[in-house]
Scaffold this motif. Structure first.
Motif, PDB file in Angstrom:
ATOM      1  N   GLY A   1      14.307   9.589   1.727  1.00 54.45           N
ATOM      2  CA  GLY A   1      15.272  10.302   1.950  1.00 54.45           C
ATOM      3  C   GLY A   1      15.189  11.460   2.234  1.00 54.45           C
ATOM      4  O   GLY A   1      15.711  12.668   0.597  1.00 54.45           O
ATOM      5  N   PRO A   2      14.578  12.282   3.136  1.00 51.92           N
ATOM      6  CA  PRO A   2      14.101  13.792   3.036  1.00 51.92           C
ATOM      7  C   PRO A   2      15.078  15.099   3.187  1.00 51.92           C
ATOM      8  O   PRO A   2      14.408  15.579   2.918  1.00 51.92           O
ATOM      9  CB  PRO A   2      12.659  13.736   3.976  1.00 51.92           C
ATOM     10  CG  PRO A   2      13.573  12.432   4.970  1.00 51.92           C
ATOM     11  CD  PRO A   2      13.466  11.315   3.651  1.00 51.92           C
ATOM     12  N   ALA A   3      15.760  14.321   3.479  1.00 57.34           N
ATOM     13  CA  ALA A   3      17.337  15.140   3.985  1.00 57.34           C
ATOM     14  C   ALA A   3      17.851  15.726   2.363  1.00 57.34           C
ATOM     15  O   ALA A   3      18.672  16.175   2.316  1.00 57.34           O
ATOM     16  CB  ALA A   3      18.697  13.886   4.224  1.00 57.34           C
TER      17      ALA A   3
ATOM     18  N   GLY B   1       0.752  -1.375  -0.210  1.00 53.73           N
ATOM     19  CA  GLY B   1      -0.351  -0.415  -0.055  1.00 53.73           C
ATOM     20  C   GLY B   1       0.740   0.924   0.167  1.00 53.73           C
ATOM     21  O   GLY B   1       2.043   0.990  -0.179  1.00 53.73           O
ATOM     22  N   PRO B   2       0.311   2.026   0.053  1.00 53.67           N
ATOM     23  CA  PRO B   2       0.639   3.764   0.102  1.00 53.67           C
ATOM     24  C   PRO B   2       1.889   4.003   0.558  1.00 53.67           C
ATOM     25  O   PRO B   2       3.339   3.854   0.845  1.00 53.67           O
ATOM     26  CB  PRO B   2      -0.120   4.613   0.553  1.00 53.67           C
ATOM     27  CG  PRO B   2      -1.677   4.184  -0.334  1.00 53.67           C
ATOM     28  CD  PRO B   2      -1.432   2.777  -0.008  1.00 53.67           C
ATOM     29  N   ASP B   3       1.689   2.977   2.404  1.00 49.43           N
ATOM     30  CA  ASP B   3       2.984   3.283   3.008  1.00 49.43           C
ATOM     31  C   ASP B   3       4.798   3.147   2.617  1.00 49.43           C
ATOM     32  O   ASP B   3       5.192   3.355   2.738  1.00 49.43           O
ATOM     33  CB  ASP B   3       2.350   3.426   4.807  1.00 49.43           C
ATOM     34  CG  ASP B   3       1.675   4.017   4.625  1.00 49.43           C
ATOM     35  OD1 ASP B   3       1.660   4.922   4.391  1.00 49.43           O
ATOM     36  OD2 ASP B   3       0.972   3.530   6.034  1.00 49.43           O
ATOM     37  N   ILE B   4       4.795   1.502   2.353  1.00 47.59           N
ATOM     38  CA  ILE B   4       5.095   0.860   2.161  1.00 47.59           C
ATOM     39  C   ILE B   4       6.095   0.928   0.769  1.00 47.59           C
ATOM     40  O   ILE B   4       7.096   1.229   0.216  1.00 47.59           O
ATOM     41  CB  ILE B   4       4.321  -0.873   2.117  1.00 47.59           C
ATOM     42  CG1 ILE B   4       3.746  -1.309   3.182  1.00 47.59           C
ATOM     43  CG2 ILE B   4       5.559  -1.779   1.788  1.00 47.59           C
ATOM     44  CD1 ILE B   4       3.971  -1.764   4.211  1.00 47.59           C
TER      45      ILE B   4
ATOM     46  N   ASP C   1      19.895   8.085  -3.461  1.00 55.51           N
ATOM     47  CA  ASP C   1      19.547   7.238  -4.410  1.00 55.51           C
ATOM     48  C   ASP C   1      18.409   7.945  -5.133  1.00 55.51           C
ATOM     49  O   ASP C   1      17.906   8.239  -6.112  1.00 55.51           O
ATOM     50  CB  ASP C   1      19.435   5.851  -4.237  1.00 55.51           C
ATOM     51  CG  ASP C   1      19.945   4.578  -3.776  1.00 55.51           C
ATOM     52  OD1 ASP C   1      20.563   5.031  -4.337  1.00 55.51           O
ATOM     53  OD2 ASP C   1      19.865   4.058  -2.681  1.00 55.51           O
ATOM     54  N   LYS C   2      17.228   8.639  -4.330  1.00 57.62           N
ATOM     55  CA  LYS C   2      16.566   9.941  -5.339  1.00 57.62           C
ATOM     56  C   LYS C   2      16.529  10.389  -6.108  1.00 57.62           C
ATOM     57  O   LYS C   2      16.465  10.921  -7.024  1.00 57.62           O
ATOM     58  CB  LYS C   2      15.581  10.297  -3.738  1.00 57.62           C
ATOM     59  CG  LYS C   2      14.094  11.544  -4.337  1.00 57.62           C
ATOM     60  CD  LYS C   2      14.082  11.812  -3.339  1.00 57.62           C
ATOM     61  CE  LYS C   2      14.568  12.659  -2.490  1.00 57.62           C
ATOM     62  NZ  LYS C   2      13.551  13.458  -0.798  1.00 57.62           N
ATOM     63  N   ALA C   3      18.319  11.397  -5.242  1.00 56.08           N
ATOM     64  CA  ALA C   3      18.741  12.040  -6.265  1.00 56.08           C
ATOM     65  C   ALA C   3      19.373  11.885  -7.425  1.00 56.08           C
ATOM     66  O   ALA C   3      19.793  12.888  -8.491  1.00 56.08           O
ATOM     67  CB  ALA C   3      19.527  13.032  -5.147  1.00 56.08           C
ATOM     68  N   ALA C   4      20.728  10.710  -7.105  1.00 53.37           N
ATOM     69  CA  ALA C   4      20.830  10.223  -8.505  1.00 53.37           C
ATOM     70  C   ALA C   4      19.720  10.163  -9.265  1.00 53.37           C
ATOM     71  O   ALA C   4      19.651   9.971 -10.235  1.00 53.37           O
ATOM     72  CB  ALA C   4      21.560   8.300  -7.713  1.00 53.37           C
ATOM     73  N   HIS C   5      18.243   9.344  -9.425  1.00 51.83           N
ATOM     74  CA  HIS C   5      17.295   8.984 -10.323  1.00 51.83           C
ATOM     75  C   HIS C   5      16.903  10.687 -10.652  1.00 51.83           C
ATOM     76  O   HIS C   5      16.255  10.567 -12.169  1.00 51.83           O
ATOM     77  CB  HIS C   5      16.187   8.257  -9.979  1.00 51.83           C
ATOM     78  CG  HIS C   5      15.690   7.903 -10.346  1.00 51.83           C
ATOM     79  ND1 HIS C   5      13.804   8.712 -10.823  1.00 51.83           N
ATOM     80  CD2 HIS C   5      15.171   7.009 -11.175  1.00 51.83           C
ATOM     81  CE1 HIS C   5      13.025   8.106 -11.518  1.00 51.83           C
ATOM     82  NE2 HIS C   5      13.940   7.245 -11.726  1.00 51.83           N
ATOM     83  N   PHE C   6      16.894  11.214  -9.721  1.00 54.76           N
ATOM     84  CA  PHE C   6      15.941  12.675 -10.027  1.00 54.76           C
ATOM     85  C   PHE C   6      16.723  13.172 -11.295  1.00 54.76           C
ATOM     86  O   PHE C   6      16.893  14.023 -12.673  1.00 54.76           O
ATOM     87  CB  PHE C   6      15.582  13.503  -8.794  1.00 54.76           C
ATOM     88  CG  PHE C   6      15.288  14.883  -9.485  1.00 54.76           C
ATOM     89  CD1 PHE C   6      13.449  14.919  -9.250  1.00 54.76           C
ATOM     90  CD2 PHE C   6      15.947  15.668  -9.594  1.00 54.76           C
ATOM     91  CE1 PHE C   6      13.611  16.396 -10.212  1.00 54.76           C
ATOM     92  CE2 PHE C   6      15.139  16.999  -9.012  1.00 54.76           C
ATOM     93  CZ  PHE C   6      14.355  16.824  -9.666  1.00 54.76           C
ATOM     94  N   ILE C   7      18.085  12.733 -11.236  1.00 55.79           N
ATOM     95  CA  ILE C   7      19.359  13.924 -12.034  1.00 55.79           C
ATOM     96  C   ILE C   7      19.421  13.132 -12.860  1.00 55.79           C
ATOM     97  O   ILE C   7      19.385  13.648 -14.444  1.00 55.79           O
ATOM     98  CB  ILE C   7      20.563  14.238 -10.950  1.00 55.79           C
ATOM     99  CG1 ILE C   7      20.967  14.518  -9.694  1.00 55.79           C
ATOM    100  CG2 ILE C   7      21.508  13.946 -11.790  1.00 55.79           C
ATOM    101  CD1 ILE C   7      22.063  14.625  -8.581  1.00 55.79           C
ATOM    102  N   THR C   8      19.523  11.823 -12.981  1.00 56.55           N
ATOM    103  CA  THR C   8      19.387  11.089 -14.031  1.00 56.55           C
ATOM    104  C   THR C   8      18.207  11.469 -15.290  1.00 56.55           C
ATOM    105  O   THR C   8      18.352  11.938 -16.854  1.00 56.55           O
ATOM    106  CB  THR C   8      19.039  10.178 -14.170  1.00 56.55           C
ATOM    107  OG1 THR C   8      20.257   9.162 -13.676  1.00 56.55           O
ATOM    108  CG2 THR C   8      19.836   9.216 -16.286  1.00 56.55           C
TER     109      THR C   8
ATOM    110  N   GLY D   1      10.560   3.355  -1.390  1.00 57.43           N
ATOM    111  CA  GLY D   1      10.585   4.344  -2.755  1.00 57.43           C
ATOM    112  C   GLY D   1      10.068   3.871  -4.324  1.00 57.43           C
ATOM    113  O   GLY D   1      10.187   4.283  -6.004  1.00 57.43           O
ATOM    114  N   VAL D   2       9.495   3.095  -4.418  1.00 58.65           N
ATOM    115  CA  VAL D   2       8.757   1.846  -5.560  1.00 58.65           C
ATOM    116  C   VAL D   2       7.680   3.268  -6.329  1.00 58.65           C
ATOM    117  O   VAL D   2       8.191   3.349  -7.463  1.00 58.65           O
ATOM    118  CB  VAL D   2       7.818   1.280  -5.420  1.00 58.65           C
ATOM    119  CG1 VAL D   2       7.664   0.763  -7.154  1.00 58.65           C
ATOM    120  CG2 VAL D   2       8.728  -0.455  -4.623  1.00 58.65           C
TER     121      VAL D   2
END
Length: 500
Positions: A299-301, A208-211, A334-341, A216-217
């Motif tokens: 990854g809210p940092a 569900g949404p929390d999981i 990880d979040k930033a790497a995907h976003f940058i790409t 990060g899916v």
């Protein structure tokens, strides 16, 4: 009188209309009523809500015969006047399952999106492959076509109900995925999990949404179907239709104009002991009121956001001092790497707003793979060929500065720092403890830390030291200069780095 043949078409066109009505009726009145009672739109209503009115043109309507549209509605339409390809799984028809016919429709959707250089949107709510006796060995797979689209056209998905198996794989392959409260996504649903492992679990606890947010899916969760579809429209507004074009600029208005940013003096304390919300910085620096955060709960940092600067779409990567004092952990990297790409793939300029004490230290962080994730982010930003701009707001230490593009000779079009910004391998306090320095030497280290920005300026460590009140204007001037370099037609990015 001239000879006419209209009467000869009556029976044939009547048959066509009858077959179309089977498809348009989806799972029938009872199943549709049950679906709507849960607060969900049906597949066709979702498409109607998402697209500009009157622009949807369906294909594959008769695939599946008596199984309406073979459980997925596919076609073309427009969002804000720009063409898109869209597919919506129909849960009211055999639970939105996939058969050879519907798989061919999904393949055709991706094939057309790539051929016509058009964004592709998939609205998910289905139970995966349909149990039939058909042979799948040589069936064209939609995931193969989707993988060929990656980095060439924007791909977006919405998880608006349970999504399992093959269909669920569509979401993580997309650039951006949003989920409604009714959504759930998993490799296999609860019945299969119980049969395979003996575990009894609800679909909400399984995916569900929390999981989905924690793993990060999916990137964002919204209040309902409508707000999920609104998020898709907004997300795509920052992007070009394909990697063969540049992002569209907005029509200029007062929010696009140059202006000083004195508010930053009240938001950002000169003393590193006091934290601030980086979102307040984005509110001040970028066009108002306009920025869209991607993956805020994961990854809210680090904050990853789409914004406009002077009407031009940009991608913002900002450290968030409210979380871990801005230290970069594995999830944030990880979040930033995907976003940058993704931003680089579609030629969005990258703006880094840096205020971090480095990568997050500690045994838990190391076990979580912070070095690998940090290397992934570093590789993404270093390999990026789009325009890059950097501002050090207060501090940037060690590898944490390098992943945020504070690195000389790294193809930035502009690098700035605030006076007194502290830089180096590590902060003075940490260095004093590491070297067991006495009190007098620790004081010297702190003084050296405070002077680091001036020392760096003297050696061209960045282009210019700026007053915080100049932040928006220097970024806007540098961005406009960088955009002037775009004097040739864009092409998809060719990536040569191996992702860590």
């Amino acid at each position: 009188m001239p000879v006419t043949y209209a009467d000869s078409w009556t029976e044939t066109l009547g048959d066509l209309e009858k077959r179309r009505h089977v498809s348009w009726g989806m799972g029938g009145p009872e199943r549709l009523e049950k679906h709507h009672a849960k607060g969900k739109l049906d597949a066709r209503a979702r498409i109607d809500y998402l697209l500009d009115p009157g622009t949807f043109q369906e294909f594959g309507t008769l695939v599946g015969g008596d199984i309406a549209a073979d459980a997925i509605v596919t076609g073309t339409g427009e969002i804000d006047g720009r063409p898109v390809l869209v597919g919506a799984e129909d849960f009211t028809t055999v639970a939105g399952t996939i058969a050879p016919g519907s798989n061919s429709k999904r393949y055709r959707l991706a094939e057309l999106a790539l051929r016509t250089k058009t964004p592709m949107i998939i609205l998910l709510e289905g139970a995966g492959f349909r149990p039939t006796g058909d042979h799948y060995g040589r069936t064209p797979t939609d995931l193969l076509a989707q993988a060929r689209c990656s980095g060439k056209i924007p791909m977006v998905s919405a998880v608006l109900g349970p999504s399992a198996g093959h269909g669920a794989l569509v979401s993580p392959v997309c650039d951006f995925s949003v989920m409604s409260p009714h959504g759930a996504i998993f490799t296999a649903g609860p019945p299969v999990v119980k049969q395979s492992t003996g575990e009894e679990i609800s679909k909400e606890d399984l995916g569900g949404p929390d999981i989905a947010l924690a793993s990060g899916v999916v990137h964002n969760v919204t209040d309902d179907d409508e707000t999920a579809l609104d998020a898709i429209r907004r997300y795509l507004s920052y992007f070009p239709s394909s990697a063969w074009s540049y992002p569209p600029s907005r029509r200029p208005d007062d929010s696009c104009e140059p202006r000083e940013t004195p508010e930053l003096l009240d938001i950002i304390s000169r003393d590193n002991k006091y934290v601030y919300d980086a979102r307040d910085v984005l509110d001040v620096v970028f066009d108002r009121p306009d920025w869209f955060e991607v993956q805020p709960e994961f990854g809210p940092a680090i904050i990853c956001a789409l914004a406009h600067l002077g009407g031009h779409p940009v991608a913002v990567v900002a450290n968030q001092p409210l979380v871990l004092a801005g230290s970069i952990d594995a999830d944030a990297a990880d979040k930033a790497a995907h976003f940058i790409t993704v931003a680089d793939s579609f030629h969005l300029p990258l703006i880094f707003l840096t205020d971090n004490p480095g990568m997050l230290p500690g045994s838990g962080s190391e076990q979580g793979g912070v070095l690998r994730s940090g290397a992934r982010m570093f590789a993404a930003q270093t390999a990026a060929t789009t325009l890059k701009l950097h501002v050090t707001l207060r501090k940037a230490f060690g590898f944490g500065s390098m992943v945020m593009s504070l690195l000389g000779f790294d193809d930035q079009i502009a690098t700035f720092a605030y006076p007194g910004a502290t830089m180096g391998a590590m902060g003075a306090a940490a260095m004093g403890q590491a070297t067991k320095a006495g009190e007098d030497f620790a004081t010297v280290l702190r003084e050296m830390e405070l002077a680091a920005s001036y020392s760096s300026a003297e050696h061209m460590g960045f282009d210019e030291m700026i007053d915080p009140r100049e932040t928006r204007n220097v970024l806007l001037t540098a961005l406009r200069r960088g955009l002037y370099s775009r004097q040739a037609a864009p092409e998809p990015v060719c990536r040569t780095t191996i992702t860590p």
